[in-house]
Write a protein that holds these residues in place. Structure first.
Motif, PDB file in Angstrom:
ATOM      1  N   ILE A  20      -9.143 -12.871 -32.232  1.00  0.00           N
ATOM      2  CA  ILE A  20      -8.131 -11.940 -31.716  1.00  0.00           C
ATOM      3  C   ILE A  20      -7.668 -11.073 -32.877  1.00  0.00           C
ATOM      4  N   ALA A  21      -7.926  -9.774 -32.771  1.00  0.00           N
ATOM      5  CA  ALA A  21      -7.641  -8.839 -33.863  1.00  0.00           C
ATOM      6  C   ALA A  21      -6.437  -7.968 -33.527  1.00  0.00           C
ATOM      7  N   ASN A  22      -5.612  -7.736 -34.531  1.00  0.00           N
ATOM      8  CA  ASN A  22      -4.443  -6.862 -34.428  1.00  0.00           C
ATOM      9  C   ASN A  22      -4.762  -5.532 -35.106  1.00  0.00           C
ATOM     10  N   PRO A  23      -4.939  -4.446 -34.329  1.00  0.00           N
ATOM     11  CA  PRO A  23      -5.274  -3.159 -34.922  1.00  0.00           C
ATOM     12  C   PRO A  23      -4.070  -2.381 -35.446  1.00  0.00           C
ATOM     13  N   SER A  24      -2.873  -2.947 -35.319  1.00  0.00           N
ATOM     14  CA  SER A  24      -1.648  -2.243 -35.699  1.00  0.00           C
ATOM     15  C   SER A  24      -1.264  -2.525 -37.141  1.00  0.00           C
ATOM     16  N   ASN A  25      -0.397  -1.664 -37.670  1.00  0.00           N
ATOM     17  CA  ASN A  25       0.062  -1.841 -39.050  1.00  0.00           C
ATOM     18  C   ASN A  25       1.357  -2.637 -39.125  1.00  0.00           C
ATOM     19  N   VAL A  26       1.675  -3.388 -38.061  1.00  0.00           N
ATOM     20  CA  VAL A  26       2.826  -4.290 -38.055  1.00  0.00           C
ATOM     21  C   VAL A  26       2.387  -5.630 -37.482  1.00  0.00           C
ATOM     22  N   LYS A  27       3.127  -6.677 -37.816  1.00  0.00           N
ATOM     23  CA  LYS A  27       2.845  -8.000 -37.273  1.00  0.00           C
ATOM     24  C   LYS A  27       3.042  -7.982 -35.763  1.00  0.00           C
ATOM     25  N   ARG A  28       2.185  -8.654 -35.037  1.00  0.00           N
ATOM     26  CA  ARG A  28       2.298  -8.767 -33.583  1.00  0.00           C
ATOM     27  C   ARG A  28       2.503 -10.226 -33.207  1.00  0.00           C
ATOM     28  N   ALA A  29       3.466 -10.492 -32.363  1.00  0.00           N
ATOM     29  CA  ALA A  29       3.689 -11.822 -31.797  1.00  0.00           C
ATOM     30  C   ALA A  29       3.798 -11.629 -30.297  1.00  0.00           C
ATOM     31  N   GLU A  30       2.770 -12.007 -29.557  1.00  0.00           N
ATOM     32  CA  GLU A  30       2.734 -11.702 -28.135  1.00  0.00           C
ATOM     33  C   GLU A  30       1.697 -12.560 -27.415  1.00  0.00           C
ATOM     34  N   ASN A  69      -7.083 -15.603 -15.794  1.00  0.00           N
ATOM     35  CA  ASN A  69      -7.045 -15.347 -17.236  1.00  0.00           C
ATOM     36  C   ASN A  69      -6.499 -16.555 -17.980  1.00  0.00           C
ATOM     37  N   VAL A  70      -6.930 -16.688 -19.228  1.00  0.00           N
ATOM     38  CA  VAL A  70      -6.316 -17.640 -20.154  1.00  0.00           C
ATOM     39  C   VAL A  70      -5.374 -16.840 -21.038  1.00  0.00           C
ATOM     40  N   LEU A  71      -4.088 -17.165 -20.980  1.00  0.00           N
ATOM     41  CA  LEU A  71      -3.075 -16.478 -21.779  1.00  0.00           C
ATOM     42  C   LEU A  71      -2.744 -17.329 -22.992  1.00  0.00           C
ATOM     43  N   ILE A  72      -2.794 -16.738 -24.175  1.00  0.00           N
ATOM     44  CA  ILE A  72      -2.573 -17.481 -25.420  1.00  0.00           C
ATOM     45  C   ILE A  72      -1.470 -16.813 -26.225  1.00  0.00           C
ATOM     46  N   TRP A  73      -0.516 -17.588 -26.689  1.00  0.00           N
ATOM     47  CA  TRP A  73       0.521 -17.053 -27.578  1.00  0.00           C
ATOM     48  C   TRP A  73      -0.036 -16.974 -29.000  1.00  0.00           C
ATOM     49  N   VAL A  74       0.004 -15.776 -29.580  1.00  0.00           N
ATOM     50  CA  VAL A  74      -0.536 -15.583 -30.929  1.00  0.00           C
ATOM     51  C   VAL A  74       0.456 -14.811 -31.787  1.00  0.00           C
ATOM     52  N   GLU A  75       0.414 -15.082 -33.069  1.00  0.00           N
ATOM     53  CA  GLU A  75       1.159 -14.313 -34.063  1.00  0.00           C
ATOM     54  C   GLU A  75       0.153 -13.862 -35.118  1.00  0.00           C
ATOM     55  N   ILE A  76      -0.007 -12.532 -35.254  1.00  0.00           N
ATOM     56  CA  ILE A  76      -1.067 -11.984 -36.097  1.00  0.00           C
ATOM     57  C   ILE A  76      -0.488 -10.973 -37.065  1.00  0.00           C
ATOM     58  N   GLN A 130       5.420   0.740 -27.159  1.00  0.00           N
ATOM     59  CA  GLN A 130       4.518   1.724 -26.566  1.00  0.00           C
ATOM     60  C   GLN A 130       3.230   1.855 -27.379  1.00  0.00           C
ATOM     61  N   HIS A 131       3.355   1.846 -28.708  1.00  0.00           N
ATOM     62  CA  HIS A 131       2.171   1.881 -29.574  1.00  0.00           C
ATOM     63  C   HIS A 131       1.276   0.675 -29.283  1.00  0.00           C
ATOM     64  N   ASN A 132       1.877  -0.492 -29.102  1.00  0.00           N
ATOM     65  CA  ASN A 132       1.102  -1.694 -28.819  1.00  0.00           C
ATOM     66  C   ASN A 132       0.378  -1.603 -27.476  1.00  0.00           C
ATOM     67  N   LEU A 133       1.024  -0.960 -26.488  1.00  0.00           N
ATOM     68  CA  LEU A 133       0.370  -0.767 -25.195  1.00  0.00           C
ATOM     69  C   LEU A 133      -0.901   0.063 -25.353  1.00  0.00           C
ATOM     70  N   LYS A 134      -0.826   1.069 -26.188  1.00  0.00           N
ATOM     71  CA  LYS A 134      -1.971   1.960 -26.390  1.00  0.00           C
ATOM     72  C   LYS A 134      -2.999   1.367 -27.343  1.00  0.00           C
ATOM     73  N   ASN A 135      -2.594   0.371 -28.097  1.00  0.00           N
ATOM     74  CA  ASN A 135      -3.477  -0.288 -29.054  1.00  0.00           C
ATOM     75  C   ASN A 135      -3.428  -1.791 -28.846  1.00  0.00           C
TER      76      ASN A 135
END
Length: 380
Positions: free
Chosen positions: A36-46, A89-96, A368-373
């Motif tokens: 699971i890759a995070n393409p954003s320049n901020v930490k994602r927890a979702e 779907n399999v939903l997984i909580w991740v912090e990246i 919104q950025h996360n929705l698009k990315n």
């Protein structure tokens, strides 16, 4: 004789090593990795989502299984069914971390129990309310039994929380939720408005409200995502009968709901609709960025109760945002039978995470950025 014994021993050893290598290769073939890759320049927890068919093809764990991170720790997950008997779907909580990825493996065995972080339910004991929450915030919408009462209200209500515990059952049981006893309270005033981001047709410069919802259906109910559908009976909108269903999804860790609205009516022309936020008499801070699909309000401070931020956003620009009928409105266009998706929600400064209008706007823009990315999920 000794030479023959040595040769036999070597042959046996070679055969054994071949079997071990074959076994390892077979294990590796079935021991695929979830990346699971995070393409954003901020930490994602979702919550990340993997289609179950892809998961099933990669892993032969038709019964109980565990999802393990790189540190050997179990990840929380949920099997999303979308109101059916089959897993979707399999939903997984991740912090990246920013611009990073996590690698997860799957093992057979009973997973650890996951503490629920989302919850939704019909509340017949309080005039047919429907209430839902996560570890950040809580909401409710009103049912048929409230119609016509002096305390009737129309749109989406917010309950301010400063605990990650689920409070809906507790607060309804005690009935004492208009005062903060350490976990939060309900002080938000909806009245006969769209409240905290509800939606309605907008015809001849007027909001045309429906009656309250008539049917409810819970599609999934935690621990990481709760989704439910509310159905409204037809009402007159400019001489035309219109009905609507609203499917609302709330994930763990999110300040916002995903709202999927489907209108049904005669004809094929588009239906103008508005999502709205009620404004207060005292000065608050409004954020209007129609070209970015963002509309938000940082309310005036409500004495010791603190301050609520309310927001509405879409992935794409809206036609316009404007003030009317004591509300901040975003004008959208609905097509017959086609889902219209937008997001609404709020944040409370006393929860300690989002404590200013600027921080609220930054959260919404990042959302919104996360929705698009979105997070990129693969199995290799």
């Amino acid at each position: 004789m000794g030479k023959i014994e040595k040769t036999g021993y070597l042959g046996t050893l070679i055969a054994l090593m071949s079997l071990i290598l074959m076994s390892c290769n077979t294990a590796n073939k079935h021991n695929k990795t979830i990346i699971i890759a995070n393409p954003s320049n901020v930490k994602r927890a979702e919550v990340a989502s993997i289609p179950f068919q892809a998961f099933k093809q990669a892993y032969n764990h038709s019964n109980a299984f565990k999802i393990i991170d790189e540190q050997g720790k179990e990840c929380s997950y949920q099997l999303e069914k979308l109101g059916t008997d089959s897993i979707a779907n399999v939903l997984i909580w991740v912090e990246i971390p920013a611009n990073s990825e996590v690698q997860l493996t799957v093992d057979k065995g009973e997973p650890a129990k996951v503490r629920a972080k989302t919850f939704a339910r019909y509340v017949p004991e309080r005039f047919d309310d429907f209430a839902w929450e996560n570890d950040k915030i809580a909401f409710r919408m009103y049912g048929k039994a409230l119609e016509g009462r002096p305390d009737d209200a129309q749109g989406t209500d917010i309950w301010a929380k400063r605990t990650d515990a689920l409070v809906v059952d507790e607060w309804y049981k005690t009935g004492d939720y208009h005062k903060d006893h350490g976990k939060g309270l309900d002080y938000y005033s909806v009245g006969m408005t769209l409240g905290a981001g509800d939606i309605a047709p907008f015809v001849k410069d007027r909001i045309i409200y429906s009656k309250h919802y008539r049917q409810h259906e819970i599609l999934d109910n935690g621990p990481l995502r709760s989704t439910f559908k509310l159905t409204f009976e037809p009402w007159d909108v400019g001489g035309k009968a219109v009905s609507v269903t609203k499917t609302i999804t709330l994930d763990a860790g999110s300040q916002l709901n995903k709202v999927e609205v489907v209108y049904d009516y005669d004809g094929e022309e588009a239906l103008p609709v508005v999502a709205g936020i009620v404004l207060r008499d005292e000065a608050g801070e409004t954020i209007e960025k129609a070209e970015q699909g963002l509309m938000a309000y940082w309310e005036p401070t409500h004495g010791a109760d603190g301050t609520l931020g309310v927001g509405v956003l879409t992935a794409e620009p809206v036609k316009k945002s404007f003030k009317a009928e004591g509300q901040l409105l975003s004008l959208l266009s609905a097509s017959k039978g086609k889902p219209l998706i937008y997001y609404n929600g709020g944040a409370w400064d006393k929860a300690g995470n989002i404590t200013s209008a600027k921080a609220w706007e930054e959260y919404l823009l990042q959302y919104q950025h996360n929705l698009k990315n979105p997070l990129k999920v693969s199995i290799k």
